[in-house]
Design a protein around this motif. Structure first.
Motif, PDB file in Angstrom:
ATOM      1  N   ILE A  29       0.991  -0.921   0.050  1.00  0.00           N
ATOM      2  CA  ILE A  29      -0.077  -0.048   0.363  1.00  0.00           C
ATOM      3  C   ILE A  29       0.890   1.205  -0.095  1.00  0.00           C
ATOM      4  CG2 ILE A  29      -1.558   1.409   1.514  1.00  0.00           C
ATOM      5  CD1 ILE A  29      -2.656  -1.407   1.849  1.00  0.00           C
ATOM      6  N   ILE A  30       1.893   1.819   1.275  1.00  0.00           N
ATOM      7  CA  ILE A  30       2.774   2.276   0.704  1.00  0.00           C
ATOM      8  C   ILE A  30       3.504   2.480  -0.673  1.00  0.00           C
ATOM      9  CG2 ILE A  30       4.875   3.683   1.929  1.00  0.00           C
ATOM     10  CD1 ILE A  30       4.403   2.046   4.516  1.00  0.00           C
ATOM     11  N   ALA A  31       3.606   1.566  -1.394  1.00  0.00           N
ATOM     12  CA  ALA A  31       4.974   1.927  -3.001  1.00  0.00           C
ATOM     13  C   ALA A  31       3.336   2.125  -3.693  1.00  0.00           C
ATOM     14  CB  ALA A  31       5.173   0.293  -3.213  1.00  0.00           C
ATOM     15  N   VAL A  32       2.312   1.998  -3.540  1.00  0.00           N
ATOM     16  CA  VAL A  32       1.727   2.144  -4.857  1.00  0.00           C
ATOM     17  C   VAL A  32       1.259   3.862  -4.001  1.00  0.00           C
ATOM     18  CG1 VAL A  32      -1.182   2.076  -5.603  1.00  0.00           C
ATOM     19  CG2 VAL A  32       0.563   0.483  -5.355  1.00  0.00           C
ATOM     20  N   THR A  33       0.760   4.394  -2.900  1.00  0.00           N
ATOM     21  CA  THR A  33       0.751   5.388  -2.394  1.00  0.00           C
ATOM     22  C   THR A  33       1.971   6.251  -3.034  1.00  0.00           C
ATOM     23  OG1 THR A  33      -0.189   4.782  -0.893  1.00  0.00           O
ATOM     24  CG2 THR A  33      -0.399   6.543  -0.541  1.00  0.00           C
ATOM     25  N   ASN A  34       3.420   5.613  -2.482  1.00  0.00           N
ATOM     26  CA  ASN A  34       4.336   7.072  -2.868  1.00  0.00           C
ATOM     27  C   ASN A  34       4.494   7.169  -4.716  1.00  0.00           C
ATOM     28  OD1 ASN A  34       4.804   7.693  -0.459  1.00  0.00           O
ATOM     29  ND2 ASN A  34       6.971   5.510  -0.545  1.00  0.00           N
ATOM     30  N   LEU A  40       1.757  12.546  -9.473  1.00  0.00           N
ATOM     31  CA  LEU A  40       1.157  13.288  -8.700  1.00  0.00           C
ATOM     32  C   LEU A  40       1.567  14.933  -9.037  1.00  0.00           C
ATOM     33  CD1 LEU A  40      -1.765  12.180  -6.397  1.00  0.00           C
ATOM     34  CD2 LEU A  40      -2.372  13.525  -8.132  1.00  0.00           C
ATOM     35  N   GLU A  41       3.119  15.071  -7.787  1.00  0.00           N
ATOM     36  CA  GLU A  41       3.782  15.329  -7.897  1.00  0.00           C
ATOM     37  C   GLU A  41       4.225  16.538  -8.841  1.00  0.00           C
ATOM     38  OE1 GLU A  41       7.072  14.722  -5.446  1.00  0.00           O
ATOM     39  OE2 GLU A  41       5.841  15.486  -3.503  1.00  0.00           O
ATOM     40  N   LYS A  43       2.559  15.609 -12.013  1.00  0.00           N
ATOM     41  CA  LYS A  43       1.755  16.998 -12.628  1.00  0.00           C
ATOM     42  C   LYS A  43       1.953  18.197 -12.164  1.00  0.00           C
ATOM     43  CE  LYS A  43      -0.700  12.351 -14.488  1.00  0.00           C
ATOM     44  NZ  LYS A  43      -1.912  11.493 -14.041  1.00  0.00           N
ATOM     45  N   HIS A  44       1.281  18.156 -10.825  1.00  0.00           N
ATOM     46  CA  HIS A  44       1.412  19.575 -10.398  1.00  0.00           C
ATOM     47  C   HIS A  44       2.657  20.242 -10.529  1.00  0.00           C
ATOM     48  CE1 HIS A  44       1.723  22.163  -6.911  1.00  0.00           C
ATOM     49  NE2 HIS A  44       0.299  22.589  -7.489  1.00  0.00           N
ATOM     50  N   SER A  45       3.796  19.936 -10.746  1.00  0.00           N
ATOM     51  CA  SER A  45       5.178  20.799 -10.824  1.00  0.00           C
ATOM     52  C   SER A  45       5.125  21.407 -12.898  1.00  0.00           C
ATOM     53  CB  SER A  45       6.628  19.914 -10.944  1.00  0.00           C
ATOM     54  OG  SER A  45       7.257  20.914 -10.956  1.00  0.00           O
ATOM     55  N   GLU A  46       4.372  20.363 -13.517  1.00  0.00           N
ATOM     56  CA  GLU A  46       3.945  20.975 -14.710  1.00  0.00           C
ATOM     57  C   GLU A  46       2.989  21.645 -15.088  1.00  0.00           C
ATOM     58  OE1 GLU A  46       5.941  20.134 -17.911  1.00  0.00           O
ATOM     59  OE2 GLU A  46       6.156  19.801 -16.732  1.00  0.00           O
ATOM     60  N   LEU A  47       1.793  21.006 -13.975  1.00  0.00           N
ATOM     61  CA  LEU A  47       0.379  22.542 -14.365  1.00  0.00           C
ATOM     62  C   LEU A  47       1.246  23.075 -13.591  1.00  0.00           C
ATOM     63  CD1 LEU A  47      -2.890  20.341 -13.281  1.00  0.00           C
ATOM     64  CD2 LEU A  47      -2.023  21.934 -15.631  1.00  0.00           C
TER      65      LEU A  47
END
Length: 78
Positions: A29-34, A40-41, A43-47
C-alpha cells in the motif's frame, strides 16, 4: 506437556505469519501510494510551470505591424 507446547508453537507461528502478511500488505500500500504521489507531484509541477508562464507579463511587446516605425527610418539615416 509436549503436545500443548507444540500447539502453542503452532499458534505463535500462525500469529507471526499473519503479522508478516499484514506487514507485506502495508508495504505494498505504501509503495502504491508513493508512486501515486510521485505522479501527482510531477503533474502538479508541470501545471505550476504552465500557470507561472501564463501569469508572467511580457517584458516587452512587439507591435503586430511596424508601420509607425518605417517612416522614421529615413530620418535616422540623415
Amino acid at each position: 506437556m509436549a503436545v500443548s507446547h507444540c500447539k502453542q508453537c503452532e499458534h505463535q507461528k500462525n500469529i507471526l505469519k499473519q503479522h508478516e502478511d499484514t506487514i507485506t500488505q502495508l508495504l505494498e500500500i505504501i509503495a502504491v501510494t508513493n508512486r501515486k504521489l510521485a505522479e501527482l507531484e510531477a503533474k502538479h509541477s508541470e501545471l505550476e510551470k504552465v500557470y507561472f508562464f501564463q501569469q508572467q507579463a511580457p517584458r516587452f511587446t512587439v507591435p503586430h505591424q511596424a508601420s509607425h516605425v518605417t517612416p522614421m527610418l529615413p530620418h535616422l539615416n540623415k
